[in-house]
Design a protein around this motif. Sequence first.
Motif, PDB file in Angstrom:
ATOM      1  N   GLY A 156       0.622  -1.520  -0.050  1.00  9.95           N
ATOM      2  CA  GLY A 156      -0.065   0.254   0.043  1.00  9.95           C
ATOM      3  C   GLY A 156       0.558   1.328  -0.020  1.00  9.95           C
ATOM      4  O   GLY A 156       0.552   2.586  -0.680  1.00  9.95           O
ATOM      5  N   ASP A 160       0.699   4.228  -2.921  1.00  7.64           N
ATOM      6  CA  ASP A 160       0.019   4.786  -2.469  1.00  7.64           C
ATOM      7  C   ASP A 160      -0.509   6.372  -3.608  1.00  7.64           C
ATOM      8  O   ASP A 160       0.196   7.265  -3.641  1.00  7.64           O
ATOM      9  CB  ASP A 160       0.406   5.591  -1.431  1.00  7.64           C
ATOM     10  CG  ASP A 160      -0.866   6.324  -0.635  1.00  7.64           C
ATOM     11  OD1 ASP A 160      -1.137   6.316  -0.968  1.00  7.64           O
ATOM     12  OD2 ASP A 160      -0.165   6.821   0.651  1.00  7.64           O
ATOM     13  N   THR A 162      -2.746   8.147  -2.818  1.00 12.68           N
ATOM     14  CA  THR A 162      -3.521   9.071  -2.401  1.00 12.68           C
ATOM     15  C   THR A 162      -2.787  10.139  -1.476  1.00 12.68           C
ATOM     16  O   THR A 162      -2.775  11.080  -1.732  1.00 12.68           O
ATOM     17  CB  THR A 162      -4.884   8.133  -0.861  1.00 12.68           C
ATOM     18  OG1 THR A 162      -5.340   7.189  -2.013  1.00 12.68           O
ATOM     19  CG2 THR A 162      -5.341   9.208  -0.825  1.00 12.68           C
ATOM     20  N   ARG A 163      -1.756   9.480  -0.925  1.00  8.24           N
ATOM     21  CA  ARG A 163      -0.871  10.595  -0.240  1.00  8.24           C
ATOM     22  C   ARG A 163      -0.440  11.338  -1.317  1.00  8.24           C
ATOM     23  O   ARG A 163       0.397  10.514  -2.360  1.00  8.24           O
ATOM     24  CB  ARG A 163       0.392   9.729   0.902  1.00  8.24           C
ATOM     25  CG  ARG A 163      -0.874   9.559   2.468  1.00  8.24           C
ATOM     26  CD  ARG A 163      -2.058   9.663   2.241  1.00  8.24           C
ATOM     27  NE  ARG A 163      -1.866   8.249   1.853  1.00  8.24           N
ATOM     28  CZ  ARG A 163      -3.563   7.401   2.742  1.00  8.24           C
ATOM     29  NH1 ARG A 163      -4.636   8.411   2.507  1.00  8.24           N
ATOM     30  NH2 ARG A 163      -3.039   6.431   2.246  1.00  8.24           N
ATOM     31  N   TYR A 207       2.094   7.537   7.944  1.00 10.30           N
ATOM     32  CA  TYR A 207       2.368   6.434   7.956  1.00 10.30           C
ATOM     33  C   TYR A 207       3.121   6.125   9.617  1.00 10.30           C
ATOM     34  O   TYR A 207       3.740   4.445   9.814  1.00 10.30           O
ATOM     35  CB  TYR A 207       2.985   5.611   7.014  1.00 10.30           C
ATOM     36  CG  TYR A 207       2.209   5.354   5.340  1.00 10.30           C
ATOM     37  CD1 TYR A 207       1.443   3.880   5.325  1.00 10.30           C
ATOM     38  CD2 TYR A 207       2.420   6.888   4.618  1.00 10.30           C
ATOM     39  CE1 TYR A 207       1.061   4.064   4.177  1.00 10.30           C
ATOM     40  CE2 TYR A 207       1.239   6.614   3.818  1.00 10.30           C
ATOM     41  CZ  TYR A 207       1.088   4.891   3.415  1.00 10.30           C
ATOM     42  OH  TYR A 207       0.526   4.808   2.551  1.00 10.30           O
TER      43      TYR A 207
END
Length: 226
Positions: A156, A160, A162-163, A207
Motif C-alpha cells: 500500500g 499510494d 492518495t498521499r 504512516y
Amino acid sequence: MPRTATHRTPGTSFYARRRRPLTAVAATVLATAGLLTLGPTAQAAPPTPVTAATARTYLSELTVRAEGSSDGYSRDKFPHWITQSGTCNTREEVLKRDGTNVQTDSSCAATSGSWYSPYDGATWTASSDVDIDHVVPLSEAWKSGASSWTTAQRQGFANDLTRPQLVAVTDNVNQSKGDQDPATWMPSRAAYTCMYLRMWVHVKHYYDLTVDSAEKSAISSGLSGC
C-alpha cells in the motif's frame, strides 16, 4: 543502504546515459504546434500535501529515533507496480496524472506526451526518461518503521496514489537521490523545497514513520522558510 533498483519500466538499464531535456527553442516549437504546454503550471501533480504550518506541527509529533538497520531490506518486500485500474499499473497512472497530453496504448503504456520534472525543472517527451519517485524512499521507510509492517501494508505504501508519495521526475535525478532523506538530499530546484518537505512530512506522519535527529533538523530548518 542505497536502493538497488530504480523505478523504471522493465528492460530499461539502471545505468542509463543521461538524456538532454528539450531545448527552449524545441519546446517553443512544440508548444506552438500544440504538442507541448510549457511550464509546471500546466502539469497535474501529486495530491496536495498539508500546509507548511501543519507540516511543522506534524514534524513535532513524529518520533525521533536513530535510523534502523537495513538488514533484511529488499524492494521485493514493497510489491510494485500493482494494477490500479483496467490494464494500468501505478507507474502508468502517475505518468498519466503528472504528464501533459499523455496518450497511451491498449496496454496503458504511455506512447506520447510530455513530463515536467519538478525536482530539476527539466521537461521530457519520452516516458523512458521519467522515473516515478517514492518521495519517502522504500529503504528509508524500512529503516523508519516499515520493517515491522506486513507485506500488504508495504504494498500500500509503495503504490499510494492518495498521499503525496509518488511523483514523476527525471530518471537520473531519482537515481541520484537513492534512499537519502532531506538531511543529505533535496531537489535542486529551490522553488520546490517547501512542497517537497511538506510532502515528506505528510507521508511520514500518515504512516507513523520515525525521523532521525539530522533529518528532523534539516526539515525544520527548511520549513521555517515556507
